[in-house]
Design a protein around this motif. Structure first.
Motif, short mmCIF file in Angstrom:
data_model
loop_
_atom_site.label_atom_id
_atom_site.label_comp_id
_atom_site.label_asym_id
_atom_site.label_seq_id
_atom_site.Cartn_x
_atom_site.Cartn_y
_atom_site.Cartn_z
N ILE A 117 -35.84 9.14 -13.02
CA ILE A 117 -34.90 8.33 -13.77
C ILE A 117 -34.04 7.44 -12.87
CG2 ILE A 117 -32.83 8.47 -15.23
CD1 ILE A 117 -34.08 10.76 -16.70
N ALA A 118 -33.75 7.89 -11.66
CA ALA A 118 -32.85 7.14 -10.78
C ALA A 118 -33.56 5.95 -10.13
CB ALA A 118 -32.27 8.06 -9.71
N ILE A 135 -26.98 -1.72 -10.61
CA ILE A 135 -27.10 -1.05 -11.89
C ILE A 135 -28.23 -0.02 -11.87
CG2 ILE A 135 -28.55 -2.90 -12.81
CD1 ILE A 135 -27.33 -2.31 -15.56
N GLY A 136 -27.92 1.14 -12.41
CA GLY A 136 -28.88 2.24 -12.43
C GLY A 136 -28.30 3.46 -11.75
N HIS A 137 -28.97 4.58 -11.89
CA HIS A 137 -28.53 5.80 -11.21
C HIS A 137 -28.74 5.64 -9.71
CE1 HIS A 137 -28.10 7.88 -15.06
NE2 HIS A 137 -29.24 7.33 -15.41
N HIS A 138 -27.73 5.93 -8.95
CA HIS A 138 -27.72 5.63 -7.51
C HIS A 138 -28.92 6.23 -6.79
CE1 HIS A 138 -26.26 5.94 -3.28
NE2 HIS A 138 -25.86 4.73 -3.57
N HIS A 203 -19.53 0.32 -10.03
CA HIS A 203 -19.25 1.76 -9.99
C HIS A 203 -19.02 2.28 -11.41
CE1 HIS A 203 -17.88 5.63 -8.30
NE2 HIS A 203 -17.17 5.66 -9.41
N TRP A 204 -19.69 3.39 -11.71
CA TRP A 204 -19.49 4.11 -12.98
C TRP A 204 -19.52 5.61 -12.71
CZ3 TRP A 204 -18.95 2.05 -18.02
CH2 TRP A 204 -18.98 0.64 -18.07
N SER A 205 -18.65 6.33 -13.37
CA SER A 205 -18.72 7.80 -13.37
C SER A 205 -19.32 8.21 -14.71
CB SER A 205 -17.33 8.41 -13.19
OG SER A 205 -16.43 7.96 -14.18
N ASN A 206 -20.42 8.95 -14.65
CA ASN A 206 -21.20 9.29 -15.84
C ASN A 206 -21.06 10.78 -16.15
OD1 ASN A 206 -21.99 6.67 -15.53
ND2 ASN A 206 -24.10 7.11 -14.97
N SER A 328 -27.05 -6.22 -17.30
CA SER A 328 -28.36 -6.72 -16.91
C SER A 328 -28.21 -8.20 -16.59
CB SER A 328 -29.37 -6.53 -18.04
OG SER A 328 -28.96 -7.25 -19.20
N PHE A 329 -29.27 -8.80 -16.03
CA PHE A 329 -29.15 -10.21 -15.66
C PHE A 329 -28.88 -11.08 -16.89
CE2 PHE A 329 -30.65 -14.44 -14.47
CZ PHE A 329 -29.93 -14.62 -13.29
#
Length: 979
Positions: A117-118, A135-138, A203-206, A328-329
């Protein structure tokens, strides 16, 4: 009249509180968890497919079965909550428990189940993850990070996790802390851009929460936007459906709601049947982004419950971010574009998570807790769930009149509830706890900020190029800026950006040319002067560098960074006193500029002021407890094995060798080769570092030659150099001892930087000499993967190592792209037979069979394939459906209508082994097109009409089919591309 109650879980709390620790504690221990591991790292450089995350490598192996595995866990605990962190899984918070109720307020998965998934593959569900970069899971979401755990003087327990995002060199830290006497834990995130370039800001905390019918999302705002930036009303959508309830999303596919339109920085996930939930809160400048991620409640979402957990149930993600959406773009067509992070800047913010219980819902969440005001025939019921011990007056005013101002004494494990008779929802209500306003019916938090664009800003080439640059599409950004300059030769800002992009590529002279073009028009532009100063510093022209920085510092944006770089130059010139002074002045404009502190520490050490140096190192470690530099400087101040051991033990992350190199090059750029060598000598075996040690030891020919020999003797497997600075070292090494390895490493850097012709030139001169598969893969990609040369290189790769399964996939894809389907089938079949159970090759083989008309055999292969999908993966399902459609079409052409209809029915299935699952709204228009034709042939007009009606209904709701029906288009590669 009022009635007050305190809801308290007497039995459970008396047991728990009696045995719990009264002060926050840190415990580090090993816990055995059922683990579904990942493996099989791709030895090919990721540049061709994901240059934006190079030098990370792709990971392709995921397990269907679990095994017990020990994980190191850091547990933070006080008398009210427990927080669990696993540093080896991206440093994520694994879960959090409310001790009063015994419930999880952050999803605590019972297994570690890695799935694809990442950004580079592995990801596991649960807890809170820290996403940064793009963008996306690091890329490091499933691998070890650096960490330290401790308690501070205030009694708070801490676990600090972090590392370096390799492509951007951004240093990220998250200080997860648990104060005493609270039910909240908080995370203070700090970023430091340790480069002279602008970097993407993301940056996002999920946070994971369990999915449930009674779950409601209290997200303040009046509309939501998607990843594409398009705005919709919230919480009631265009059809009047309240999407804030989980159960009301049963008709939607996988959904992302970025809720915006309010100044309030909180969100709450509340389970009404349990009267319990979780609150996320941050200060007004903290995390304005608020996102809800929901899996489809159809089978295409439900399969992920089994894929990501064993018994813990489906989950949702509630997320907090520094921007309004994860764009997204296509979002760049709207006001919600990408942002960037200025050079040598530091950013820091704090978020909190805490449980809420017994309030029956949420009116507002604040710093001290969560309040809910409900109205009934009995009056107003006010409920409050605190996050800290309360010993203050709660004042309630109605229509401007104070009706209550009583002292409230309670623990955060209690819930306050009070009923005020005769008050209705039409009254003006204000509630204060001490001086903190908990809520007011008159407060206005809804914003007027525009959420729609007038026209398309991407029609402007400068805006388009900026968006590309901020998404790490540096080569395309450069091309777009240059296209703009052909039309507007005096677009100074575009020339400035071109200069920085050439600098990123390591083309220093070309970059300087563009800065000079700008300065000939306007000599004072701060951004251009900043780039000019950095370029001259790289070239060793320190006088010109100082001239650039003295003008750049006229802008507040570059003031601290320019003073810092001037202090570095003073250190390089042997003037530590001036370096100390300039670094100190830099800190007045950015008190968290770590490089300025580092210059001060070095200057004080050089001046012999060890006590002052130690004090500066203490400050650095307060800002960043994971800072390797501070630990190495302590060792230099007090040499000894323990200091060196402490330093080496601070490298716990997956990419430790790159962090050693980062520190070593920090010293090298300051003209401190002895310190650089001291750092790099700690790395046991890494060819890139050996090249650097050979370069740094040029004064000792024997030592230099020894390191160069070690670099050339080492295996190049999984070695992915990416720093532009290393190009000069490799160029020098190639003049000492020519080697394909040296040129291969240099080619990877050049390729990553968009200098493809230079990279191909280096690889082309070695012919078929190397016996190393990634060499040929890189050359094939650079020369044209689907051209004759690319095919020849991949055939050579197969001859070098017929046991590398990825070559079979790549060759099959090359043949498909070239239209050589029989050759694709031949190589895919070999791979399928050689690597049984590899579902990626199974799909490739099935596709090759389909492309050559072997539809039933392709279906047989798919029937025996067990896919572990990546998120959104549908390739096997697409091939399955296409096979049956082609069988149906063939039967139709032969007049076998019953057989055709049977195949059409079978094509609508979604076998679980193919990993996609049936969506809410499957598109059966292809099937109905053929059904309508068949029924028209058989005279069954009503059935034909029904099939056509279903086609029109679906098209009306979801839009036209792309490219027409499947019977009108070729079976394109993009239709079934597995990976």
């Amino acid at each position: 009249m009022k009635t007050r109650t305190y809801l308290f879980l007497f039995v459970l709390v008396s047991i728990v509180i009696g045995s719990c620790k009264q002060h926050p504690s840190v415990e580090v221990y090993n816990e055995t968890l059922m683990t579904y591991p990942f493996s099989d790292t791709n030895p090919f450089p990721i540049i061709h497919n994901r240059n934006d995350i190079y030098p990370y490598s792709r990971i392709d192996g995921f397990s269907h079965t679990g095994e017990p595995r020990e994980w190191e866990v850091v547990k933070l605990e006080n008398e009210y909550i427990e927080v669990y962190i696993i540093p080896a899984i991206g440093g994520k918070v694994w879960g959090a428990i409310d001790k009063a109720s015994g419930k999880e307020f952050v999803y605590n998965n019972d297994v570690v189940k890695f799935r694809d998934i990442a950004l580079r593959g592995p990801w596991t569900m649960g807890g809170i993850e820290w996403n940064s970069g793009v963008i996306g899971h690091h890329a490091g979401a499933a691998t070890p990070v650096n960490y330290t755990a401790f308690t501070d003087d205030d009694g708070s327990a801490h676990c600090v996790v972090g590392g370096m995002d390799l492509p951007s060199h951004l240093q990220w830290r998250v200080d997860i802390s648990l104060p005493p006497k609270t039910t909240y834990f908080e995370a203070t995130t700090t970023w430091y851009n340790a480069t002279s370039f602008y970097q993407p800001y993301y940056h996002w905390s999920n946070t994971a929460m369990k999915a449930a019918e009674d779950l409601r999302f209290y997200f303040p705002g009046d509309h939501w936007i998607g990843h594409n930036g398009v705005s919709h009303p919230w919480p009631l959508d265009e059809q009047g459906i309240d999407r804030s309830w989980y159960k009301n999303n049963a008709d939607r596919d996988n959904s992302s709601y970025h809720v915006i339109g309010s100044l309030d920085n909180y969100y709450v996930s509340y389970y009404h049947d349990e009267d319990f939930g979780m609150v996320h809160w941050s200060e007004i400048f903290g995390t304005p982004g608020k996102k809800i991620w929901l899996f489809s409640q159809a089978r295409d979402g439900a399969i992920w419950e089994d894929l990501l957990t064993d018994t813990h149930g489906q989950f949702v993600e509630v997320q907090a971010g520094r921007m309004y959406n994860q764009n997204s773009f296509s979002s760049a067509h709207t006001p919600f574009k990408q942002t960037d992070f200025i050079p040598y800047n530091t950013d820091s913010w704090t978020e909190r998570w805490f449980p809420v219980r017994g309030t029956g819902g949420v009116t507002r969440a604040g710093e001290s807790g969560t309040i809910h005001i409900m109205f009934s025939p009995d009056g107003m019921n006010l409920s409050f769930s605190p996050v800290r011990e309360i010993n203050e007056k709660m004042m309630v005013a109605v229509n401007g009149d104070e009706i209550s101002n009583d002292l409230v004494i309670m623990k955060p494990s209690e819930t306050f509830s009070e009923v005020f008779a005769g008050i209705t929802e039409n009254d003006k209500i204000e509630v204060y706890l001490g001086t903190e306003k908990l809520c007011s019916s008159e407060d206005q938090f809804i914003l007027e900020r525009p959420d729609k664009a007038e026209g398309d800003a991407l029609d402007d080439l400068f805006i388009l190029a900026g968006e590309l640059e901020k998404r790490r599409s540096y080569h395309r950004a450069l091309e777009t800026y240059l296209e703009l300059l052909e039309k507007e030769p005096l677009h100074l800002k575009a020339m400035e950006r071109v200069a920085e992009l050439y600098a990123r590529r390591g083309e220093i002279d070309r970059a300087l040319d563009y800065t000079r073009k700008v300065l000939k028009v306007d000599t004072y532009l701060p951004g251009t002067n900043f780039i000019y100063g950095n370029l001259q510093k790289i070239k060793g022209n320190l006088t010109d560098a100082k001239d650039g920085f003295r003008w750049a510092m006229r802008s507040l944006e570059y003031h601290s960074a320019s003073l810092q770089l001037l202090s570095e130059i003073s250190l390089m010139e042997g003037n530590p006193e001036m370096a100390q002074d300039l670094a100190e002045r830099s800190l007045t404009y950015n008190s968290l500029n770590l490089n300025s502190y580092k210059i001060q520490a070095i200057a004080q050490r050089q001046l012999g002021n060890h006590r002052y140096a130690e004090e500066i190192l203490r400050v650095i470690l307060e800002i960043d407890p994971l800072d390797h530099f501070a630990l190495f400087e302590r060792y230099l101040l007090n040499p000894g094995d323990m200091g060196l051991t402490t330093f080496n033990n601070s490298f716990k992350n997956e990419m430790a060798r790159e962090e050693y190199l980062e520190l070593g090059l920090f010293y090298a750029k300051l003209g401190l080769p002895e310190e650089a060598i001291g750092v790099l000598e700690q790395v046991p075996d890494y060819p890139v570092i050996h090249y650097w040690l050979a370069w740094l030891n040029q004064g000792d020919k024997e030592k230099s030659q020894g390191y160069l020999e070690r670099a050339l003797e080492a295996s190049p497997e999984f070695v992915f150099p990416y720093r532009a600075e290393t190009l000069e070292v490799l160029d020098w090494a190639s003049t000492q001892v020519p080697s394909w390895k040296t040129d291969y490493y240099a080619a990877l850097i050049l390729w990553n930087r968009g200098r493809n012709d230079n990279a191909l030139g280096l690889l082309g001169k070695w012919g078929d000499e190397p016996e190393f598969v990634p060499f040929y893969y890189a050359r094939a990609c650079l020369g044209g993967l689907y051209d004759d040369g690319g095919l020849a290189d991949m055939q050579k790769a197969l001859a070098v190592d017929p046991d590398q399964w990825r070559i079979y996939r790549e060759l099959a894809n090359i043949y498909n792209q070239r239209g050589e389907f029989l050759s694709a089938l031949e190589i895919a079949e070999k791979g399928h037979q050689k690597f049984p159970g590899n579902f990626i090759l199974d799909i490739a083989y099935s596709k090759a069979l389909t492309n050559t008309g072997h539809y039933e055999k392709s279906l047989d292969v798919l029937g025996k394939t067990n896919v572990l999908p990546y998120e959104g993966e549908r390739s096997a399902q697409n091939i399955f459906e296409y096979n049956y459609l082609m069988l149906a079409f063939s039967s139709y052409q032969k007049g076998n209508y019953d057989s055709a209809l049977d195949y059409l029915d079978k094509s609508e299935a979604y076998p679980e082994n193919l990993g996609s699952g049936m969506p809410h709204h499957p598109d059966y228009r292809n099937q109905n097109i053929l059904r309508a034709r068949i029924y028209n042939k058989t005279g069954e007009r009503e059935k034909a009409r029904k099939a056509n009606d279903e086609i029109r209904e679906y098209t009306s709701k979801f839009g036209e089919m792309r490219g027409g029906s499947i019977f009108e288009q070729r079976f394109r590669d993009s239709f079934t591309q597995p990976f």
